[in-house]
Motif scaffolding. Structure first.
Motif, PDB file in Angstrom:
ATOM      1  N   SER A  34     -16.163   0.268  26.218  1.00 56.73           N
ATOM      2  CA  SER A  34     -16.252  -1.127  25.779  1.00 56.73           C
ATOM      3  C   SER A  34     -16.071  -2.074  26.967  1.00 56.73           C
ATOM      4  N   GLY A  35     -15.160  -1.743  27.864  1.00 53.38           N
ATOM      5  CA  GLY A  35     -14.980  -2.555  29.074  1.00 53.38           C
ATOM      6  C   GLY A  35     -16.219  -2.551  29.943  1.00 53.38           C
ATOM      7  N   ALA A  68     -20.594  -1.061  23.279  1.00 55.21           N
ATOM      8  CA  ALA A  68     -21.539  -2.178  23.310  1.00 55.21           C
ATOM      9  C   ALA A  68     -20.743  -3.468  23.197  1.00 55.21           C
ATOM     10  N   ARG A  69     -21.357  -4.558  23.595  1.00 60.42           N
ATOM     11  CA  ARG A  69     -20.642  -5.832  23.565  1.00 60.42           C
ATOM     12  C   ARG A  69     -21.036  -6.660  22.355  1.00 60.42           C
ATOM     13  N   SER A 106     -20.268 -12.830  25.976  1.00 57.06           N
ATOM     14  CA  SER A 106     -19.455 -11.736  25.430  1.00 57.06           C
ATOM     15  C   SER A 106     -18.188 -12.279  24.778  1.00 57.06           C
ATOM     16  N   THR A 107     -17.879 -11.766  23.597  1.00 58.70           N
ATOM     17  CA  THR A 107     -16.636 -12.131  22.924  1.00 58.70           C
ATOM     18  C   THR A 107     -15.747 -10.921  22.684  1.00 58.70           C
ATOM     19  N   ALA A 108     -16.320  -9.740  22.674  1.00 61.58           N
ATOM     20  CA  ALA A 108     -15.555  -8.517  22.443  1.00 61.58           C
ATOM     21  C   ALA A 108     -16.421  -7.316  22.804  1.00 61.58           C
ATOM     22  N   GLY A 109     -15.781  -6.174  22.829  1.00 61.02           N
ATOM     23  CA  GLY A 109     -16.502  -4.925  23.004  1.00 61.02           C
ATOM     24  C   GLY A 109     -16.090  -3.964  21.909  1.00 61.02           C
ATOM     25  N   VAL A 110     -17.009  -3.101  21.508  1.00 60.69           N
ATOM     26  CA  VAL A 110     -16.713  -2.067  20.522  1.00 60.69           C
ATOM     27  C   VAL A 110     -17.109  -0.718  21.106  1.00 60.69           C
ATOM     28  N   ALA A 111     -16.428   0.317  20.669  1.00 61.98           N
ATOM     29  CA  ALA A 111     -16.736   1.649  21.187  1.00 61.98           C
ATOM     30  C   ALA A 111     -16.429   2.713  20.145  1.00 61.98           C
ATOM     31  N   ALA A 158     -22.051  -3.627  16.959  1.00 64.04           N
ATOM     32  CA  ALA A 158     -21.956  -4.787  17.853  1.00 64.04           C
ATOM     33  C   ALA A 158     -22.906  -5.895  17.403  1.00 64.04           C
ATOM     34  N   ASN A 159     -24.111  -5.535  17.012  1.00 64.09           N
ATOM     35  CA  ASN A 159     -25.079  -6.540  16.543  1.00 64.09           C
ATOM     36  C   ASN A 159     -24.605  -7.220  15.265  1.00 64.09           C
ATOM     37  N   ARG A 160     -24.077  -6.447  14.329  1.00 63.56           N
ATOM     38  CA  ARG A 160     -23.587  -7.030  13.064  1.00 63.56           C
ATOM     39  C   ARG A 160     -22.402  -7.950  13.312  1.00 63.56           C
ATOM     40  N   LEU A 161     -21.479  -7.527  14.165  1.00 65.90           N
ATOM     41  CA  LEU A 161     -20.336  -8.383  14.480  1.00 65.90           C
ATOM     42  C   LEU A 161     -20.789  -9.655  15.198  1.00 65.90           C
ATOM     43  N   SER A 162     -21.783  -9.529  16.045  1.00 69.18           N
ATOM     44  CA  SER A 162     -22.315 -10.704  16.736  1.00 69.18           C
ATOM     45  C   SER A 162     -22.913 -11.683  15.736  1.00 69.18           C
TER      46      SER A 162
END
Length: 123
Positions: free
Chosen positions: A10-11, A74-75, A83-88, A112-116
């Motif tokens: 994620s980083g 993914a971000r 960028s607001t966050a990362g998911v993994a 990541a796309n859904r959260l975005s």
């Protein structure tokens, strides 16, 4: 748990959204912090990993956070594309077959796309 961004999927996804110069500012030394013996050792190596992540649209980390674990990240972005966050998603090395990896990458990118999109609705 707090870990260096260069060591996590994620980083790395978040770092890949930055320019090489911005990454060099964050990591001014060639030697990088390490979590395990498999962690990326140099900034030069990290920049190559980030270039690949930019091409693919996701980041990978294998054994750099925990031995025998693979992570795919993914971000999450806001409406301005920042960028607001990362998911993994993390898998045991033995479970990371090409078929499973492909499904995990698709799932983490979709998350990541859904959260975005969700975040953009709230903005």
């Amino acid at each position: 748990m707090r870990l260096p961004a260069c060591c996590t999927a994620s980083g790395r996804a978040l770092l890949a959204a930055m320019t090489d110069e911005e990454v060099k500012t964050l990591y001014p030394d060639e030697k990088l912090p390490q979590v395990t013996k498999a962690s990326t050792e140099t900034r030069t190596e990290l920049l190559a990993i980030l270039a690949e992540a930019r091409r693919k649209g996701y980041a990978v980390e294998k054994g750099g956070t925990r031995p025998h674990m693979h992570s795919y990240g993914a971000r999450v972005i806001n409406s301005q594309g920042r960028s607001t966050a990362g998911v993994a998603v993390m898998l045991y090395e033995g479970d990371a077959t090409p078929d499973v990896e492909s499904k995990v990458v698709t799932a983490v990118q979709e998350l990541a796309n859904r959260l975005s999109r969700f975040g953009q609705i709230l903005a």
